[in-house]
Design a protein around this motif. Structure first.
Motif, PDB file in Angstrom:
ATOM      1  N   GLN A 121       2.336  38.893  13.219  1.00  0.00           N
ATOM      2  CA  GLN A 121       1.091  39.086  13.765  1.00  0.00           C
ATOM      3  C   GLN A 121       1.016  39.546  15.153  1.00  0.00           C
ATOM      4  O   GLN A 121       0.013  40.482  15.610  1.00  0.00           O
ATOM      5  CB  GLN A 121       0.448  37.802  13.517  1.00  0.00           C
ATOM      6  N   TRP A 131       4.722  40.770   2.802  1.00  0.00           N
ATOM      7  CA  TRP A 131       5.388  39.620   1.954  1.00  0.00           C
ATOM      8  C   TRP A 131       5.095  38.431   2.513  1.00  0.00           C
ATOM      9  O   TRP A 131       4.994  38.185   3.926  1.00  0.00           O
ATOM     10  CB  TRP A 131       6.827  39.896   1.694  1.00  0.00           C
ATOM     11  N   SER A 132       5.140  37.214   1.716  1.00  0.00           N
ATOM     12  CA  SER A 132       4.789  35.914   2.492  1.00  0.00           C
ATOM     13  C   SER A 132       6.393  35.587   2.708  1.00  0.00           C
ATOM     14  O   SER A 132       7.199  35.939   2.088  1.00  0.00           O
ATOM     15  CB  SER A 132       4.316  34.978   1.487  1.00  0.00           C
ATOM     16  N   ALA A 133       6.495  34.721   3.673  1.00  0.00           N
ATOM     17  CA  ALA A 133       7.851  34.208   4.190  1.00  0.00           C
ATOM     18  C   ALA A 133       8.584  33.457   3.212  1.00  0.00           C
ATOM     19  O   ALA A 133       9.661  33.607   2.828  1.00  0.00           O
ATOM     20  CB  ALA A 133       7.800  33.246   5.403  1.00  0.00           C
ATOM     21  N   GLU A 134       7.729  32.727   2.402  1.00  0.00           N
ATOM     22  CA  GLU A 134       8.032  31.972   1.176  1.00  0.00           C
ATOM     23  C   GLU A 134       8.870  32.964   0.248  1.00  0.00           C
ATOM     24  O   GLU A 134       9.815  32.521  -0.538  1.00  0.00           O
ATOM     25  CB  GLU A 134       7.325  31.082   0.573  1.00  0.00           C
ATOM     26  N   ALA A 135       8.210  33.897  -0.324  1.00  0.00           N
ATOM     27  CA  ALA A 135       8.760  34.934  -1.280  1.00  0.00           C
ATOM     28  C   ALA A 135       9.957  35.532  -0.802  1.00  0.00           C
ATOM     29  O   ALA A 135      10.902  35.600  -1.471  1.00  0.00           O
ATOM     30  CB  ALA A 135       7.494  36.060  -1.610  1.00  0.00           C
ATOM     31  N   LYS A 168       0.775  45.433   2.174  1.00  0.00           N
ATOM     32  CA  LYS A 168       0.539  44.217   2.169  1.00  0.00           C
ATOM     33  C   LYS A 168       1.943  43.469   2.432  1.00  0.00           C
ATOM     34  O   LYS A 168       2.602  43.585   1.553  1.00  0.00           O
ATOM     35  CB  LYS A 168      -0.249  43.411   0.950  1.00  0.00           C
ATOM     36  N   THR A 174       6.992  40.874   6.809  1.00  0.00           N
ATOM     37  CA  THR A 174       6.864  39.691   6.408  1.00  0.00           C
ATOM     38  C   THR A 174       5.826  38.996   7.130  1.00  0.00           C
ATOM     39  O   THR A 174       5.721  39.107   8.477  1.00  0.00           O
ATOM     40  CB  THR A 174       8.051  38.987   6.463  1.00  0.00           C
ATOM     41  N   LEU A 175       4.665  38.224   6.591  1.00  0.00           N
ATOM     42  CA  LEU A 175       3.541  37.448   7.261  1.00  0.00           C
ATOM     43  C   LEU A 175       4.351  36.332   8.084  1.00  0.00           C
ATOM     44  O   LEU A 175       4.588  35.139   7.462  1.00  0.00           O
ATOM     45  CB  LEU A 175       2.622  37.024   6.319  1.00  0.00           C
ATOM     46  N   THR A 176       4.525  36.599   9.475  1.00  0.00           N
ATOM     47  CA  THR A 176       5.139  35.546  10.091  1.00  0.00           C
ATOM     48  C   THR A 176       4.172  35.595  11.450  1.00  0.00           C
ATOM     49  O   THR A 176       3.586  36.573  11.693  1.00  0.00           O
ATOM     50  CB  THR A 176       6.586  35.721  10.626  1.00  0.00           C
ATOM     51  N   ALA A 191      11.291  29.005   6.303  1.00  0.00           N
ATOM     52  CA  ALA A 191      10.953  29.093   5.033  1.00  0.00           C
ATOM     53  C   ALA A 191      12.403  29.046   4.140  1.00  0.00           C
ATOM     54  O   ALA A 191      12.491  28.184   3.214  1.00  0.00           O
ATOM     55  CB  ALA A 191      10.122  30.576   4.490  1.00  0.00           C
TER      56      ALA A 191
END
Length: 287
Positions: free
Chosen positions: A190, A210-214, A208, A184-186, A15
Motif C-alpha cells: 500500500q 494477491w492476498s497475503a494469505e493466498a 489485482k 501482494t496486498l500488504t 500470513a
C-alpha cells in the motif's frame, strides 16, 4: 516442527506464520519493530492449534544480531526445521533520483538479510541432515522495472543465491527453495503504490494484488511438496522459463507504450496549462 519466519510481523511473513500455527506447529517470528511483533504474536496465538509462538526483534541486515535472535528462537522452540526468509523492503524511484543510502538499504535487507538468515540455520540443518530454507524473492526478480533498480537487483540476486546454495546442499538433506510472489496486498504494498512510477505500471499492468494469505498457502504447500521454485502465475512462469524469447518482444511493446504515455502526459499537461495558465505535472496518465 519449528518454523522461523523473518519479516514475520506483517504481510507474507505473518500470513505464513499463521498458516503454520493453524496446523499446530511451533512458530518463531523475527522482525525489527518490537511493537508490531507483539501484535503479530497475538495474531498467531489466536489461530494456533496447540503450537507455540515466540518473537524476537532483530535487523536481518546485521548478521550477529540475527544469529543471536535465531539462537533465542531455537532455545524457545527447538532446532529450526523450516526457515522462511521473508524480510524485505522496496522503495521505488528512478535510479538517479534514489539516494545511495536508500539503494544500499534495499540491497542489504533483501539480499544480505536473506543470506544472514540462511547462514544462521544452515550449519545446524546440515549437521542434522534435514531442514528447509525458503527464500521469498519477487516477480520483480524476473524482469527489470522502471524505478525498481535496487529492488530488481536484490531480488534477482536471490535467485542466483538460492541456485548456488541448492547446488551446495545436494546430499546434505537440506532443501533450498525460492518463490516469486506477484503484487501482494500488504502494508508495504500500500505504501509502495503511492510511489510506483507510471512507467512501471505500464509494464506491470493493473492486476489485482494477491492476498497475503493466498501467497502463504502456496508457499506452505510448496514446502510440503519439496518444490525448489514456486511461480504463482502463468505469466511469471513464462518469464522465468521463456524470458530470453519473451523479453525482446516485451521490450519493443513497452517502448511503444512509453512513447504513447509520454505523448498523453504532454497533451494532458498542455490542456491543464491552457485552462489554468499554470503548468501541472501528471504523474500517472491513464493508458
Amino acid at each position: 516442527m519449528h518454523v522461523i519466519v523473518t519479516g514475520g510481523s506483517s504481510g507474507i511473513g505473518l500470513a505464513v506464520a499463521k498458516a503454520y500455527a493453524a496446523r499446530g506447529e511451533r512458530v518463531s517470528l523475527i522482525a525489527r519493530d518490537a511493537a508490531r511483533l507483539e501484535a503479530a504474536v497475538r495474531d498467531v496465538k489466536a489461530v494456533s492449534k496447540g503450537g507455540s509462538a515466540f518473537a524476537v526483534s532483530a535487523d536481518v541486515s546485521r548478521h550477529e544480531d540475527l544469529a543471536t535472535a535465531v539462537k533465542a528462537c531455537e532455545t524457545a522452540n527447538g532446532f529450526c526445521d523450516v526457515l522462511v526468509s521473508s524480510a524485505g523492503i522496496v522503495e521505488p524511484a528512478a535510479f538517479d533520483a534514489l539516494p545511495a543510502a536508500v539503494f544500499d538499504q534495499q540491497v542489504t535487507t533483501n539480499l544480505l538479510g536473506t543470506a544472514n538468515a540462511a547462514r544462521s540455520v544452515y550449519h545446524s540443518m546440515k549437521a542434522r541432515g534435514q531442514g528447509t530454507i525458503m527464500v521469498v524473492s519477487s516477480g520483480a526478480a524476473l524482469i527489470g522495472l522502471h524505478g525498481y533498480a535496487a529492488y530488481c537487483a536484490s531480488k534477482s540476486a536471490l535467485n542466483g543465491f538460492a541456485e548456488a546454495l541448492q547446488a551446495e546442499a545436494v546430499g546434505t538433506g537440506v532443501r533450498i527453495s525460492i518463490c516469486f510472489p506477484p503484487d501482494t496486498l500488504t502494508p508495504q504494498y500500500q505504501r509502495e503504490m503511492t510511489m510506483r512510477p507510471w512507467q512501471a505500471e505500464v509494464l506491470m499492468g493493473k492486476v489485482k494484488p494477491w492476498s497475503a494469505e493466498a501467497i502463504a498457502e502456496r508457499i506452505v504447500a510448496g514446502i510440503d511438496r519439496g518444490r525448489s521454485k514456486i511461480h504463482f502465475t502463468s505469466s511469471l512462469m513464462a518469464l522465468a522459463y521463456l524470458g530470453p524469447f519473451i523479453k525482446p518482444l516485451l521490450s519493443l511493446w513497452y517502448r511503444h507504450r512509453l512513447k504513447r504515455g509520454a505523448k498523453e502526459t504532454h497533451a494532458m499537461s498542455s490542456t491543464v496549462h491552457l485552462k489554468t495558465g499554470i503548468s501541472s505535472g501528471i504523474d500517472t496518465p491513464k493508458l
